[in-house]
Scaffold this active site. Structure first.
Site, PDB file in Angstrom:
ATOM      1  N   HIS A  46       0.827  -1.204   0.000  1.00 34.87           N
ATOM      2  CA  HIS A  46       0.000   0.000   0.000  1.00 34.87           C
ATOM      3  C   HIS A  46       0.865   1.260   0.000  1.00 34.87           C
ATOM      4  O   HIS A  46       0.526   2.255  -0.648  1.00 34.87           O
ATOM      5  CB  HIS A  46      -0.914   0.010   1.231  1.00 34.87           C
ATOM      6  CG  HIS A  46      -1.920  -1.088   1.255  1.00 34.87           C
ATOM      7  ND1 HIS A  46      -1.818  -2.182   2.088  1.00 34.87           N
ATOM      8  CD2 HIS A  46      -3.055  -1.287   0.535  1.00 34.87           C
ATOM      9  CE1 HIS A  46      -2.840  -2.984   1.901  1.00 34.87           C
ATOM     10  NE2 HIS A  46      -3.605  -2.471   0.950  1.00 34.87           N
ATOM     11  N   GLN A 162      -9.004  -7.557 -11.160  1.00 37.10           N
ATOM     12  CA  GLN A 162      -9.690  -6.388 -10.608  1.00 37.10           C
ATOM     13  C   GLN A 162      -9.275  -5.124 -11.340  1.00 37.10           C
ATOM     14  O   GLN A 162     -10.118  -4.305 -11.724  1.00 37.10           O
ATOM     15  CB  GLN A 162      -9.366  -6.261  -9.120  1.00 37.10           C
ATOM     16  CG  GLN A 162      -9.823  -4.965  -8.480  1.00 37.10           C
ATOM     17  CD  GLN A 162      -9.447  -4.874  -7.027  1.00 37.10           C
ATOM     18  OE1 GLN A 162     -10.095  -5.470  -6.180  1.00 37.10           O
ATOM     19  NE2 GLN A 162      -8.396  -4.134  -6.708  1.00 37.10           N
TER      20      GLN A 162
END
Length: 292
Positions: A46, A162
Site C-alpha cells: 500500500h 480487478q
C-alpha cells in the site's frame, strides 16, 4: 499537515475545500487528487501505491473500508484485519492528506437495490471461484469515485483481474478518472505482499512460496504450452507438501479480457494463479511476453 480523516460526505466536501482540490487546472497540478482505495491493514504494498499516487497528483487520499459486498458467505469478512490506528500512522508517514473511512451505513442503504454488474468478465477466472465478487468490487469502487471525486486512482497489479475490470468500468461508463496500475510488491522470499499473509503459519508460508516460484518458472518460457507446463510442475509438487497447496486455477490470459490465450498467441499475457494453503487463499500473477 496532519491527515484529515473524513467519515461521511459532508466531511469529504470540507476536506476537499481545505485542500484546495479542484482549484487549479492541469493533469498533475496542485489542485488534483489521487485516490488509493484500500480495505486497510496497510503494508509496504500500500505504501508503494501511495507513492505512485503522489507522483500523479497534487494531493493524495486513501480510503479505508472493508467492503462486505465483495465477500462471499464462507469468506473471511469477519476476521479480515482491521488496524485503523496503525493505518493512520502509515498514511501520515507517507504524506497522505486525506483518509476517507466511512461506516457501512454511509456507503450502503439498508434496502440497497442498484449496483454494478461486472458482466461476463466477472464470471471467469477469479470470478468463477468467487461468484458476485467483482460486482461488489466495482460497486464500491464506483461509489468511492463518486464520493471522493479523484482525478487519478491507483490500484495494484497483484489484483490483475480487478485492475482490468476497473479500467473497463471506467471506459464503459465514461468516468473522467485516470486509472494507474502499480507493480506488485514482494517480500524478500518472493511472496506477494497481502494483508492475508498474516494468517499464514511458518509451514503454510513455506508451501505458499510455490505460487511465486511457479510464476517465475512459467515466465522463463515463451510458448503458452511451455509456460503452463513449467508452472504446473511447481504447483503439482506443492500439492503433496505438508501442508498441501490446493490449486484453484492457473491460467494464461489476455490482459484486457482475461480470456485464456490460444497456443498461437503472441505478445503480452498474464499468468494468473490462485490457491489455498491451510485456511488462507492467495492470488498472484506475472505479466509476460509470448513469442513463437
Amino acid at each position: 499537515m496532519d491527515v484529515i480523516v473524513a467519515h461521511d460526505r459532508s466531511e469529504l466536501l470540507a476536506a476537499r475545500a481545505a485542500l484546495g482540490v479542484g482549484a487549479s487546472a492541469g493533469d498533475e497540478g496542485p489542485g488534483t487528487l489521487a485516490l488509493v482505495p484500500t480495505m486497510g491493514a496497510l503494508h509496504e504494498g500500500h505504501r508503494s501505491l501511495i507513492r505512485h499516487a503522489r507522483e500523479r497528483a497534487g494531493h493524495v487520499a486513501v480510503s479505508i473500508f472493508v467492503n462486505p459486498l465483495q465477500f462471499g458467505p464462507s469468506e473471511d469478512f469477519s476476521r479480515y484485519p482491521r488496524t485503523f490506528d496503525a493505518d493512520l500512522e502509515v498514511c501520515a508517514a507517507e504524506g497522505v492528506e486525506l483518509v476517507f473511512a466511512p461506516a457501512a451505513d454511509e456507503i450502503y442503504l439498508p434496502d440497497r437495490q442498484v449496483g454494478v454488474s461486472s458482466g461476463r468478465m466477472g464470471t471467469i477466472v477469479e470470478g468463477a471461484f468467487r461468484p458476485g465478487h467483482f460486482d461488489g468490487v466495482l460497486t464500491i469502487v464506483l461509489k468511492l469515485f463518486n464520493l471522493v471525486r479523484p482525478d487519478v486512482a491507483v490500484f495494484g497489479q497483484k489484483d490483475a483481474q480487478q485492475l482490468a475490470m476497473i479500467r473497463r468500468m471506467v471506459a464503459d461508463l465514461n468516468l473522467p478518472i485516470d486509472i494507474v496500475g502499480a507493480p506488485t510488491v514482494r517480500e524478500p522470499d518472493g511472496l506477494a505482499l497481502s494483508s492475508r499473509n498474516r494468517y499464514l503459519s511458518a509451514a503454510d508460508r513455506a508451501t505458499a512460496l510455490a505460487l511465486s516460484a511457479a510464476l517465475r518458472e512459467g515466465a522463463a518460457h515463451k510458448r503458452p504450452e511451455d509456460v503452463l507446463g513449467a508452472a504446473h510442475a511447481v504447483l503439482d509438487a506443492a500439492a503433496v507438501a505438508d501442508p498441501p497447496l490446493a490449486l484453484d486455477y492457473l491460467s494464461l490470459v489476455d490482459p484486457a479480457t482475461f480470456d485464456a490465450v490460444g497456443e498461437d498467441h503472441e505478445g503480452e499475457a498474464i499468468l494468473v494463479v490462485a490457491a489455498k494453503v491451510g485456511g488462507t487463499r492467495l492470488i498472484d500473477n506475472v505479466v509476460l511476453t509470448l513469442a513463437p
